[in-house]
Design a protein around this motif. Structure first.
Motif, PDB file in Angstrom:
ATOM      1  N   ALA A 110      -4.642   6.481   7.364  1.00 49.25           N
ATOM      2  CA  ALA A 110      -4.165   5.918   6.099  1.00 49.25           C
ATOM      3  C   ALA A 110      -4.960   4.683   5.675  1.00 49.25           C
ATOM      4  O   ALA A 110      -5.332   4.574   4.506  1.00 49.25           O
ATOM      5  CB  ALA A 110      -2.674   5.615   6.197  1.00 49.25           C
ATOM      6  N   ARG A 150      15.663   6.407   3.179  1.00 50.21           N
ATOM      7  CA  ARG A 150      14.603   7.292   2.674  1.00 50.21           C
ATOM      8  C   ARG A 150      14.431   7.155   1.162  1.00 50.21           C
ATOM      9  O   ARG A 150      13.376   7.469   0.626  1.00 50.21           O
ATOM     10  CB  ARG A 150      14.915   8.742   3.048  1.00 50.21           C
ATOM     11  N   VAL A 179      -6.301   5.453   2.177  1.00 43.67           N
ATOM     12  CA  VAL A 179      -5.467   4.844   1.142  1.00 43.67           C
ATOM     13  C   VAL A 179      -5.968   3.439   0.814  1.00 43.67           C
ATOM     14  O   VAL A 179      -6.170   3.091  -0.328  1.00 43.67           O
ATOM     15  CB  VAL A 179      -3.995   4.799   1.597  1.00 43.67           C
ATOM     16  N   SER A 225       2.240   2.771  11.460  1.00 40.28           N
ATOM     17  CA  SER A 225       2.798   2.141  10.269  1.00 40.28           C
ATOM     18  C   SER A 225       2.252   0.726  10.092  1.00 40.28           C
ATOM     19  O   SER A 225       1.916   0.314   8.988  1.00 40.28           O
ATOM     20  CB  SER A 225       4.319   2.062  10.369  1.00 40.28           C
ATOM     21  N   LEU A 262      11.146   8.945  -0.321  1.00 37.96           N
ATOM     22  CA  LEU A 262      11.108  10.263   0.301  1.00 37.96           C
ATOM     23  C   LEU A 262      12.241  11.091  -0.282  1.00 37.96           C
ATOM     24  O   LEU A 262      12.193  12.310  -0.286  1.00 37.96           O
ATOM     25  CB  LEU A 262      11.244  10.158   1.823  1.00 37.96           C
ATOM     26  N   GLU A 263      13.293  10.373  -0.734  1.00 36.62           N
ATOM     27  CA  GLU A 263      14.359  11.028  -1.489  1.00 36.62           C
ATOM     28  C   GLU A 263      14.419  10.341  -2.847  1.00 36.62           C
ATOM     29  O   GLU A 263      14.188   9.138  -2.962  1.00 36.62           O
ATOM     30  CB  GLU A 263      15.717  10.852  -0.784  1.00 36.62           C
ATOM     31  N   MET A 278      -1.055  -0.221   8.276  1.00 37.75           N
ATOM     32  CA  MET A 278      -1.115  -0.350   6.814  1.00 37.75           C
ATOM     33  C   MET A 278      -0.681  -1.743   6.386  1.00 37.75           C
ATOM     34  O   MET A 278      -0.572  -2.018   5.196  1.00 37.75           O
ATOM     35  CB  MET A 278      -0.223   0.708   6.162  1.00 37.75           C
ATOM     36  N   ASP A 291       3.315   5.016  -5.227  1.00 39.04           N
ATOM     37  CA  ASP A 291       2.210   4.781  -4.291  1.00 39.04           C
ATOM     38  C   ASP A 291       2.172   3.314  -3.853  1.00 39.04           C
ATOM     39  O   ASP A 291       1.932   3.017  -2.687  1.00 39.04           O
ATOM     40  CB  ASP A 291       0.877   5.146  -4.952  1.00 39.04           C
ATOM     41  N   MET A 296       7.274   3.318   7.624  1.00 37.25           N
ATOM     42  CA  MET A 296       8.465   4.062   8.039  1.00 37.25           C
ATOM     43  C   MET A 296       8.249   4.687   9.407  1.00 37.25           C
ATOM     44  O   MET A 296       7.191   5.231   9.694  1.00 37.25           O
ATOM     45  CB  MET A 296       8.771   5.157   7.021  1.00 37.25           C
ATOM     46  N   ASN A 337      11.648   4.340   0.160  1.00 37.21           N
ATOM     47  CA  ASN A 337      10.236   4.657  -0.114  1.00 37.21           C
ATOM     48  C   ASN A 337      10.084   6.017  -0.796  1.00 37.21           C
ATOM     49  O   ASN A 337       9.058   6.662  -0.699  1.00 37.21           O
ATOM     50  CB  ASN A 337       9.366   4.547   1.141  1.00 37.21           C
ATOM     51  N   PHE A 372      10.036   7.455  12.077  1.00 35.40           N
ATOM     52  CA  PHE A 372      10.987   8.564  11.995  1.00 35.40           C
ATOM     53  C   PHE A 372      11.615   8.863  13.357  1.00 35.40           C
ATOM     54  O   PHE A 372      11.059   8.531  14.402  1.00 35.40           O
ATOM     55  CB  PHE A 372      10.276   9.834  11.517  1.00 35.40           C
ATOM     56  N   ARG A 411       4.965   2.730  -1.396  1.00 34.07           N
ATOM     57  CA  ARG A 411       4.738   3.384  -0.104  1.00 34.07           C
ATOM     58  C   ARG A 411       3.676   2.670   0.713  1.00 34.07           C
ATOM     59  O   ARG A 411       3.716   2.683   1.950  1.00 34.07           O
ATOM     60  CB  ARG A 411       4.340   4.835  -0.321  1.00 34.07           C
ATOM     61  N   SER A 412       2.712   2.049   0.020  1.00 37.99           N
ATOM     62  CA  SER A 412       1.690   1.355   0.802  1.00 37.99           C
ATOM     63  C   SER A 412       2.202   0.005   1.298  1.00 37.99           C
ATOM     64  O   SER A 412       1.583  -0.632   2.140  1.00 37.99           O
ATOM     65  CB  SER A 412       0.408   1.206  -0.019  1.00 37.99           C
TER      66      SER A 412
END
Lengths: 261, 438
Positions: A120, A64, A124, A169, A69-70, A172, A92, A100, A67, A102, A95-96
């Motif tokens: 997205a 995480r 995006v 995912s 998220l943490e 993208m 950004d 990911m 990307n 989950f 992330r693009s």
């Protein structure tokens, strides 16, 4: 353990010598708790890495961080040449590039499967709707559920939902895929359909980091298995060697516990 | 231990059972009656007693309504009739004869031509309480806008129409610029561009363009001063404006309260707590009296606008809290999925979080709206003519003095119809959204 994964595909492309992810002396704390300690990890493009370890060992937190998220506190993470720091632009960009998947799918329940996949790309990537829908149908066919495109996630089984999440995912067009225990919330009958999709992806040369307890999948697909405990990388090796001759005592104990029944 | 297993016999089912219908006693109307009305001696007794009470009530109320006098000239006429099925007639009569007072919305849209309504004049209500162009003050010159070259019918619409229309066009313009820029630049820039375009339009072009159009096509509406708007027109005007304006404001406040930005979230908390902690009546008095002390005297804002702003700000605080509850119900995974796909904050909120949060919040939001609509009657405290106060003016006339019941029943019924409609609409909306998710 479910040994759902079929035999390794010998046709899997070799990894290149281009670096996809580079992590140097990375540390992370949750308050006072030191979750990740001095992580060093280099992932080559096309590499498929399985990360395992007991719960609370920091394996989910690690991927995480990749990307953002943490947030990590010290050390560096460079993904595809972009360093993850407080720059929103960099975040950004990463992330693009990074997809990911989950444990609990996290599909958007108020949107149809198709809308989940096109959201997205349209907002995006600024891709026209029609084109985004074509791409989405392409990937839904790839995960073998094009006929569910107009349904809502709540109408699908767990395995189908996870395959939609993978398709979402992929829409993208990421260069790296992260999987955070993608089969842990699934019934045994559905694990195989998700693993099959992941294996196909691996065969196409996608760079993958997978946190999983599916040791069959690790043996069949991974180039490298990483064992983590107490926020540290304890052992890493190619899967054959890792399962046959684990070196650290901690790894041996872990393997005996998950394989020995 | 092994005794336990002595009964175990190996068994394999060779045919699967087809589904069968439930027994007669367990389905349809019979099942419903038995379970809901006659499930035991005590409940049978309760059912019978309830039926008897219902009969008692309805045998009095229904004839009262059925044989009500719906056409009387005054309260004495109504009460005097033999066997007069009491008073329901008054309200109905009132509605027919006093449209200007209790339901002025219907007539206000008519062109001024037909204004001098004889019925309204005859009913003996003080003129000033008739809202709308029914009784246009003689001082307002006809055809303020333009020299009436076009057919009278158009000109008869009177008052400003191009000004508001051009102001509204500013929003359209801003939206269009935003949509145009969005694919070409980042969302923040597109938004700024849209706002800028609208502002420029309002500052420099609205006035001249409106003036030009008014000269070209001189149609306009008759201006109605706020103290002439009354009854349900007033309630609906305040209520509907409050409802439409407070929802977006409430959403922004809820987002602000959950924001990571410390100052933004604390400002929202303070706003919400202060507004909620003080009764609406106090805020209305602030709108009426205090604002005049604080604002420069040339800024005389219309009392109705002040009231609408206050009611909106008040309702927004409640709606913000309702929506905050909805936002809290959205699982973290939704935010994480949006983040991992690269969606920005506003896109995440608009496309993923708010649609779900608002769906959850519908009952609470509509609850606030219903409260807001009914709270509009509080404006009588600052000398506006809400429906309840309108009943006082009706009673002040010689013909209708001493009539209470019918007026209150009528006012109550109209409020009930609006609120019940909102409630049913919210239930319908909930069910529809619910269905689409599964």
């Amino acid at each position: 353990m479910t040994d759902a994964a079929p035999a390794a595909s010998p046709a899997a492309p070799a990894t290149s010598d281009e670096v996809a992810i580079e992590i140097r002396r990375m540390n992370k704390w949750y308050g006072q708790f030191h979750v990740l300690r001095d992580i060093d990890l280099t992932v080559m493009r096309g590499e498929r890495i399985v990360i395992c370890g007991p719960s609370g060992s920091g394996k989910s937190t690690l991927i995480r961080c990749i990307n953002r998220l943490e947030e990590h506190q010290t050390g560096t993470i460079i993904v595809d040449g972009t360093e993850l720091n407080s720059s929103l632009r960099n975040i950004d960009k990463v992330r693009s590039e990074v997809g990911m998947v989950f444990q609990h799918f996290n599909l958007f329940p108020h949107l149809t499967v198709l809308e989940n996949c096109t959201l997205a790309p349209i907002w995006v990537r600024k891709i026209p709707r029609r084109e985004a829908e074509e791409t989405a149908m392409h990937f839904l066919r790839k995960v073998r559920i094009p006929e569910q495109a107009d349904k809502y996630p709540g109408q699908l089984s767990g395995g189908q939902q996870q395959r939609v999440a993978i398709a979402r995912s992929l829409c993208m067009r990421p260069r790296i895929m992260l999987f955070d225990e993608p089969t842990s919330a699934l019934d045994p009958e559905m694990i195989k359909e998700v693993l099959d999709t992941m294996i196909e992806l691996a065969e196409e040369g996608m760079t993958m980091l997978v946190v999983t307890h599916e040791m069959g999948f690790a043996q069949a697909v991974a180039n490298r298995v990483i064992f983590m405990d107490q926020g540290q990388i304890v052992e890493q090796n190619e899967p054959g060697e890792f399962f046959r001759n684990p070196r650290s005592e901690r790894t041996k104990l872990f393997l005996s516990q998950i394989l020995g029944h | 231990m092994s005794d336990l297993h002595s009964q175990t016999v190996a068994y394999t089912r060779d045919t699967m059972l087809p589904p069968a219908p439930p027994p007669v006693r367990e389905r349809g109307a019979i099942k419903w009656l038995r379970e809901n009305l006659f499930s035991g001696p005590f409940n049978i007794a309760l059912t019978l007693i309830t039926l008897w009470l219902l009969w008692l009530a309805l045998s009095e109320v229904l004839p009262w309504m059925w044989r009500g006098i719906w056409d009387a000239g005054s309260v004495t006429e109504c009460r005097a009739r033999p066997g007069c099925a009491l008073r329901a007639g008054g309200a109905g009569r009132l509605l027919g004869r006093h449209p200007g007072s209790l339901a002025p919305a219907r007539l206000r849209l008519l062109p001024r031509r037909r204004t001098v309504a004889p019925a309204a004049g005859a009913c003996g209500l003080p003129h000033r309480h008739h809202a709308g162009p029914l009784h246009r003050p003689a001082s307002a010159p006809a055809g303020v806008h333009g020299r009436r070259p076009l057919p009278d019918r158009l000109a008869d619409l009177g008052g400003a129409i191009w000004g508001p229309a051009m102001v509204a066009l500013g929003f359209v313009l801003g939206w269009a610029v935003w949509r145009l820029l969005l694919p070409r630049s980042n969302p923040g820039l597109a938004f700024t561009g849209g706002v800028l375009a609208a502002l420029l339009w309002w500052l420099f072009l609205t006035g001249p363009v409106a003036g030009m159009l008014a000269r070209l096509i001189p149609i306009a509406l008759n201006p109605v001063p706020s103290d002439r708007i009354g009854g349900f027109t007033l309630s609906l005007l305040i209520g509907l404006s409050g409802i439409t304006l407070s929802l977006p404001l409430g959403i922004l406040l809820a987002l602000a309260r959950r924001s990571d930005l410390w100052i933004v979230s604390k400002a929202a908390v303070i706003y919400i707590e202060v507004i909620r902690g003080v009764p609406l009546i106090v805020w209305l008095l602030v709108a009426q009296i205090l604002l005049n002390y604080f604002l420069p005297s040339r800024w005389s804002i219309d009392i109705l606008v002040r009231v609408i702003v206050m009611v909106t700000l008040f309702a927004a605080a409640y709606i913000a809290e309702v929506i905050r509850g909805g936002l809290a119900a959205i699982p973290r995974g939704q935010f994480e999925a949006a983040d991992s796909l690269g969606l920005g904050y506003w896109e995440t909120m608009r496309l993923i979080v708010l649609p779900q949060a608002l769906t959850i919040s519908i009952p609470g939001i509509v609850n606030s709206f219903i409260g807001l609509l009914k709270d509009t009657t509080l404006v009588s405290i600052i000398s506006l003519f809400d429906p309840k106060r309108m009943t006082d003016t009706i009673r002040a006339t010689t013909e209708w003095g001493g009539i209470y019941w019918e007026l209150y029943i009528f006012v109550g019924t109209v409020f009930f119809v609006f609120c019940f409609a909102m409630s049913r609409y919210s239930i319908w909306l909930e069910q529809r959204l619910e269905r689409s998710h599964r």
